[in-house]
Design a protein around this motif. Structure first.
Motif, mmCIF file in Angstrom:
data_model
loop_
_atom_site.group_PDB
_atom_site.id
_atom_site.type_symbol
_atom_site.label_atom_id
_atom_site.label_comp_id
_atom_site.label_asym_id
_atom_site.label_seq_id
_atom_site.Cartn_x
_atom_site.Cartn_y
_atom_site.Cartn_z
ATOM 1 N N ASP A 1 80.884 54.807 1.694
ATOM 2 C CA ASP A 1 81.177 53.853 0.626
ATOM 3 C C ASP A 1 82.225 52.839 1.051
ATOM 4 O O ASP A 1 82.528 51.909 0.296
ATOM 5 C CB ASP A 1 81.670 54.594 -0.627
ATOM 6 N N TYR A 2 82.781 52.997 2.260
ATOM 7 C CA TYR A 2 83.816 52.096 2.771
ATOM 8 C C TYR A 2 83.141 51.072 3.677
ATOM 9 O O TYR A 2 82.954 51.291 4.876
ATOM 10 C CB TYR A 2 84.865 52.903 3.539
ATOM 11 N N VAL A 3 82.747 49.934 3.103
ATOM 12 C CA VAL A 3 81.973 48.913 3.819
ATOM 13 C C VAL A 3 82.918 47.924 4.498
ATOM 14 O O VAL A 3 83.818 47.364 3.858
ATOM 15 C CB VAL A 3 81.025 48.174 2.858
ATOM 16 N N LEU A 4 82.693 47.694 5.789
ATOM 17 C CA LEU A 4 83.556 46.818 6.571
ATOM 18 C C LEU A 4 82.914 45.475 6.910
ATOM 19 O O LEU A 4 83.616 44.463 7.032
ATOM 20 C CB LEU A 4 83.955 47.517 7.877
ATOM 21 N N ALA A 5 81.595 45.440 7.096
ATOM 22 C CA ALA A 5 80.942 44.201 7.534
ATOM 23 C C ALA A 5 79.485 44.200 7.109
ATOM 24 O O ALA A 5 78.892 45.259 6.895
ATOM 25 C CB ALA A 5 81.043 44.057 9.060
#
Length: 371
Positions: A291-295
């Motif tokens: 759930d931790y979207v970076l790009a």
């Protein structure tokens, strides 16, 4: 009033459509010999996908990940930004600086003049100049070297957080305090009146809409130009938004920190302003690697690639949909004619034709077992 309406809507999960109903999903994590964290994405002219990770740079052909090894064997460290151009792939680093990898795969020497600090994002303007938003300022590369863009060109920030060039040639740049705009042909930036210390990403659609993520204020801004140097903006809530892209259908994909992906379809835009924002969601519960979207990246085929702190995800629109047939038949025969129509015969003697949303029915009176 608008913001309160939108905030109320996002709490209504029953109104959210499911992305999984429309998209095919595949993910790669460390257990698949993939990267463990992907913070930057780009696609080069040869079709390869490039991934900036927390330990280096990787090339991906859809099957295998290949680590890029510079000729001098110097470790690259954390890759924070990627930009594909006709000259090659620009690589920005969390430790500061940027390097160009030529189309032949050769890393070029360091160009002087780049501001210090992490490189957040890079963009190419219509004249081929490269812009870089770095922690110690905004810079432009003209082919010979980097030059700091400062107050004499209308950008008064000491730090740059984001930069983007839209299809019409406008350059958008965010400082630690506010958002600036540089129209095509202008020699300096103009203030947009949008104040924020936490703008993280800027994206645009071919029609000219500009979207801005404002992370700490948990809002998403939609900007529309009303003149050469005038804009209006609307806002909607977006929980910890960290990345944004616009797809071929005009839909907006928002990557967040801790709540996965959110999607606003193009047809929902007007309703989102007049009534309530209808976001679809896709999270780790649906199969997202984290759930931790970076790009995020939309590739040339319209496929969405998502980098998270746990790996890489691919979401591609389904090209097949179920065709409902009437009950009562024990078996069916299928055929496709030269015009692309689908014909379905049944053991009840019915022959049905399907083409471009239209349907025809023929009663043959005898079981159809083959065509």
């Amino acid at each position: 009033m608008l913001l309160s309406l939108l905030l109320g809507c996002l709490a209504c999960s029953s109104a959210m459509a499911r992305i999984s109903d429309e998209m095919d999903h595949r993910r790669w994590a460390a257990s698949d010999q993939g990267p463990s964290a992907v913070g930057a994405l780009a696609q080069t002219g040869d079709g390869y996908l490039w991934l900036g990770t927390h330990d280096s740079l990787y090339r991906f052909d859809g099957f295998e990940f290949e680590k890029f090894e510079p000729a001098d064997a110097e470790p690259l460290g954390v890759v924070s930004a990627l930009l594909s151009t006709t000259q090659g792939l620009w690589v920005g680093f969390r430790a500061g600086g940027a390097r160009l990898i030529s189309a032949e795969g050769v890393m070029q020497p360091v160009a002087a003049g780049m501001p210090d600090g992490v490189v957040y994002v890079m963009a190419e303007d219509l004249d081929g100049h490269i812009w870089a938003a770095a922690d110690e300022g905004l810079a432009r590369y003209d082919g010979a070297g980097w030059r700091l863009v400062g107050e004499e060109e209308g950008f008064a920030g000491l730090h740059a957080r984001a930069v983007h060039v839209d299809a019409q040639g406008y350059v958008w740049a965010a400082s630690e305090e506010q958002l600036y705009m540089r129209p095509p042909g202008a020699s300096s930036f103009m203030k947009t009146g949008i104040m924020s210390p936490s703008i993280s990403k800027i994206a645009s659609s071919p029609s000219g809409e500009v979207w801005v993520t404002d992370r700490s204020r948990e809002r998403l801004l939609r900007l529309t130009r009303t003149g050469y140097a005038r804009i209006k903006h609307e806002q909607m809530p977006a929980s910890r938004s960290n990345s944004i892209v616009v797809d071929e259908q005009g839909g907006v994909w928002v990557g967040t920190l801790w709540s996965g992906l959110h999607y606003l379809a193009a047809e929902e835009r007007q309703e989102s302003v007049e009534k309530a924002a209808v976001f679809s969601s896709y999270t780790a519960r649906d199969g997202l690697s984290s759930d931790y979207v970076l790009a995020q990246l939309i590739d040339r085929d319209g496929t969405l690639w998502v980098g998270t702190d746990a790996g890489l995800d691919r979401l591609k629109r389904k090209t097949l949909s179920p065709l409902a047939l009437p009950g009562g038949a024990g078996s069916h025969a299928l055929a496709v004619d030269d015009e692309g129509s689908i014909w379905v015969g049944s053991d009840t003697g019915q022959l049905r034709g399907f083409r471009a949303g239209n349907q025809s029915l023929h009663e043959l009176g005898t079981p159809i077992t083959a065509m």
